[in-house]
Structures are given as structure tokens and as C-alpha cells.
Design a protein around this motif. Structure first.
Motif, mmCIF file in Angstrom:
data_model
loop_
_atom_site.group_PDB
_atom_site.id
_atom_site.type_symbol
_atom_site.label_atom_id
_atom_site.label_comp_id
_atom_site.label_asym_id
_atom_site.label_seq_id
_atom_site.Cartn_x
_atom_site.Cartn_y
_atom_site.Cartn_z
ATOM 1 N N GLN A 61 38.558 31.692 38.585
ATOM 2 C CA GLN A 61 39.712 31.521 39.475
ATOM 3 C C GLN A 61 40.581 30.386 38.963
ATOM 4 O O GLN A 61 40.086 29.288 38.698
ATOM 5 C CB GLN A 61 39.267 31.216 40.902
ATOM 6 N N LYS A 75 45.228 33.852 31.737
ATOM 7 C CA LYS A 75 45.022 34.652 32.948
ATOM 8 C C LYS A 75 44.116 35.845 32.665
ATOM 9 O O LYS A 75 43.227 36.172 33.472
ATOM 10 C CB LYS A 75 46.381 35.131 33.476
ATOM 11 N N ARG A 76 44.296 36.485 31.538
ATOM 12 C CA ARG A 76 43.488 37.657 31.204
ATOM 13 C C ARG A 76 42.026 37.279 30.965
ATOM 14 O O ARG A 76 41.111 38.005 31.366
ATOM 15 C CB ARG A 76 44.075 38.347 29.977
ATOM 16 N N GLU A 123 40.505 36.635 34.371
ATOM 17 C CA GLU A 123 40.243 37.875 35.094
ATOM 18 C C GLU A 123 39.030 38.600 34.515
ATOM 19 O O GLU A 123 38.245 39.199 35.245
ATOM 20 C CB GLU A 123 41.482 38.775 35.032
#
Length: 418
Positions: A401, A392-393, A396
């Protein structure tokens, strides 16, 4: 958001002031009007009561009250009572204030003179008119006071909230990359300085935390690189001395594992910093080639779990991102699919800038799904909860996405849009 909260606080101050002033002025005006009414009632009551006592005690002179020159007084006795309205004639004994007869207001006293009832009325229409004028004056006064209160409250709210506005603007200007910044000295001229001091304490704790994390990451990356370099050197020697295919395959897997560990160290160092200088900015990654390499590396795990894996590449996709970061992202997603899809089927489909990874595993419960990217969250006894959090990091950081759709007992579909 801060501006909206500031405006809300401003409105609350203005509304609170307006309510207080309105209530206070209304109570004051109502008190004045009530006092006037009570004084009027008591005054006219005493006058009428004294006059009716005279009439009872001296009925011979009662006719003087019907004199046209004394038109405020009206005295009814005997047959004269029939001139009064029926509802007035039937009133019980006592005093009545502001009785309306033929459009005029009277103070009425009903008494007994011997065996008969007598009625004495005093015309207070002029007093009532003045009372209505006073009431209108008080209402206008309340409205004027309210308007003035709103104007004063608006100006006062602006003055009171000025330090809050300055603090809001100052905080909105802070950059996450700034360290060692303190703002208390800028707000010592107001009570907001206490809030700024508390915020400085919080910033100091954040700075200390970031410094500890950076120190640990740098030290760990430095200490881990050395043994990995030694291992890769030893792998080179083994590869040169044992050229048989089985040994070469094992050595290749060891080399890849060491490479993965180095990539993980670099990615961890990259994610621990807010700037991007810790990673190669000129690197590029072939997504399809990385997927093929991962499938080859995880071939043993797939066979052990009895999983059939199909890949489909509709187009080539090259990303201006270090291969280590793409590999960490896809490795975690693919390993999770393998761990939860024993005896099932996994499909990896690359189309344009979209990678779809589907499995027929046991799926994810709806109450668990919102937390799978949280750090240290895991449903496995031996898990650390760091893999998906790192995915996720990375997403981001690069603006990728990632969406996960899962149905318990049916499987999970991960969509990654680069």
C-alpha cells in the motif's frame, strides 16, 4: 455489477411492458366509457327534446307524463316548478345530462312554452347505476390485464435476457492469463452473437498488443544484457589494475549503476508478464540495508542540492522479494524527494512494516496529485512519467500500500506499507 445491470434491464423491460399495457387498456376502457356516455346523452337528449316539442305544441295532453305508470317522466310547468330545487329552477334554457335531484339522476330539458318556462325530466338512475357498474368492471379489467401483463412480461424478459445472462456468465469466467480465446461460436444461436463477435475482435487486438509488448520486452532485455555484461567485465579489469581509493569508489559506483540497470531490465520483464516466473522467487531483501545503500549512492546528489537526509530504523524488515524490485521502488521515491527539496530536509523512517519518507520540498498541487501514478504523466520537461508508474505497478503486484499526502509549499509525505 453485471448481475445488477442485468436485473436493471429486466426491471426496465417489465416496467415498460406494464406501462404500455396499462396505458393502452386505460385508454381503451376510457374510450368505451366515453362512447357510452355520449351515446346515452345523445339518445336521452333526442327523446326528451322530442317529448318537450310535443308538450309545447299540445299542452292539453301534457298531464299524461305525470301518470304514475310513466314514473320515468316528470313534467313541471307553472306553479309546479316550485317543487324543484332552487338551483334547478334558475337553470337557463337547454339540455342537462345526469342532474341529481333527491339522490336520483335525470336528463333535464328546460324550454319555453309561450311566455313561461317548462321543465321535463327523464329518470336515468338505472342507466347511471349500470354505468357505475361498467366503470367498476373496466377498472377491475384494467387491473387484471396489468397483472397478466406483469406475469407475461416477467417470463418474456427472462427469455429475452437469457442470452445476455449467458454472455455475462461467460465473460465473468474469462481469466486475464488466457490468450487466443474466442467466444462467438458459443452464441451463434442468438443476436448476442454479434456482441460476442465484437468482443472477439477486441480480444484479438488485446492478444496482438500483449504479444508485441512481450516480444519487445524480451528483445530489449536480451539486447541490453549483453552490453551491460561487457561493461561489468571491463569494470572488473579496471578495479584490478587501479587499486587507489578514488578509482575504487568510481568503479564501485559504475558497478552499482550497471547492477541497477540489470535490475530495471528484470523488473520491466517481470511487470510485462502476468505470471511471476520471470523473477527469482527465493530472493529476500533487507529494507534498511537497501535504504543505506541508496543514501550512499545518492550522496553526491544530496550534497549538490544542499539537502540534509536523516534515517531512522526502529526495526529490521526483510521481504521475500527480489532486491532489485525494492530498490527500484525506493530509488524512484527518494530521487523524486531530492529533485523537489533543494535546500530542504528529507527523513526516512522504517517502523515495523511501514516506511515513511518525508521531505520539506515544494509539494504537489491538489489537482495534480490524482495523476502522479499514471503512465507517461510528468510535470518535468525532461521527465518520462515512468518512474512512479513502475512503483505503483510493483506495489500492486505484491499487495503493498502506497499513500502520498502533500501540501503545496510545505512538503510531501509518502507512506509505504509492505
Amino acid at each position: 455489477m453485471n448481475s445488477q445491470k442485468n436485473q436493471t434491464l429486466r426491471r426496465r423491460l417489465i416496467i415498460s411492458t406494464a406501462v404500455i399495457v396499462t396505458v393502452a387498456s386505460t385508454l381503451f376502457a376510457g374510450g368505451l366509457l366515453l362512447i357510452k356516455q355520449q351515446l346515452e346523452k345523445a339518445t336521452f337528449g333526442n327523446i326528451v327534446r322530442k317529448h318537450i316539442e310535443i308538450l309545447v305544441n299540445d299542452p292539453e295532453n301534457a298531464g299524461v307524463l305525470n301518470n304514475p305508470l310513466l314514473n320515468e317522466w316528470h313534467y313541471y310547468r307553472g306553479d309546479d316548478i316550485r317543487q324543484l330545487p332552487d338551483d334547478i329552477q334558475t337553470l337557463p334554457l337547454g339540455a342537462y345530462h345526469s342532474v341529481v335531484i333527491n339522490g336520483r339522476h335525470y336528463h333535464l330539458q328546460v324550454a319555453m312554452a309561450g311566455e313561461e318556462r317548462i321543465f321535463l325530466l327523464y329518470d336515468i338512475s338505472e342507466w347511471e347505476r349500470q354505468e357505475h357498474a361498467l366503470l367498476m368492471f373496466l377498472l377491475i379489467g384494467v387491473v387484471m390485464v396489468l397483472v397478466m401483463a406483469l406475469l407475461i412480461a416477467s417470463q418474456a424478459a427472462t427469455t429475452i435476457l437469457e442470452p445476455v445472462r449467458r454472455l455475462t456468465v461467460r465473460l465473468s469466467q474469462l481469466s486475464p492469463k488466457q490468450r487466443g480465446l474466442r467466444i462467438q461460436a458459443e452464441f451463434n444461436d442468438s443476436d448476442i452473437g454479434q456482441i460476442a463477435a465484437a468482443f472477439d475482435t477486441y480480444l484479438e487486438r488485446i492478444d496482438q498488443f500483449v504479444e508485441r509488448e512481450r516480444s519487445f520486452t524480451a528483445a530489449a532485455s536480451h539486447e541490453l544484457r549483453t552490453p551491460l555484461s561487457v561493461m561489468m567485465g571491463a569494470v572488473d579489469i579496471i578495479e584490478a589494475d587501479y587499486p587507489n581509493p578514488a578509482t575504487q569508489r568510481a568503479v564501485l559506483r559504475i558497478r552499482r549503476a550497471c547492477g541497477d540497470m540489470l535490475a530495471f531490465i528484470e523488473a520491466a520483464l517481470f511487470l510485462s508478464r502476468e505470471e511471476d516466473r520471470s523473477i527469482n522467487q527465493t530472493a529476500s531483501s533487507d529494507v534498511a540495508a537497501i535504504v543505506r545503500q541508496l543514501v550512499d549512492d545518492l550522496h553526491g546528489d544530496l550534497d549538490a542540492a544542499g539537502i540534509q537526509l536523516d534515517t531512522r530504523f526502529d526495526s529490521a524488515l526483510t521481504l521475500p522479494v527480489p532486491e532489485s524490485l525494492v530498490k527500484i521502488t525506493l530509488t524512484n521515491l527518494l530521487r523524486n524527494a531530492i529533485e523537489h527539496s533543494a535546500g530542504g530536509h528529507i527523513t526516512v523512517h522504517l517502523h515495523g512494516n511501514r516506511l515513511l519518507l518525508c521531505d520539506t520540498g515544494k509539494g504537489i498541487e491538489p489537482d495534480v496529485l490524482p495523476y502522479i501514478f499514471d503512465r507517461s504523466y510528468t510535470t518535468k520537461a525532461e521527465g518520462t512519467g515512468l518512474g512512479l508508474n513502475m512503483v505503483k505497478r510493483i506495489c500492486e503486484r505484491y499487495g503493498w500500500q502506497i499513500d502520498i499526502d502533500s501540501q503545496p509549499g510545505e512538503g510531501t509525505a509518502v507512506t509505504l506499507i509492505f
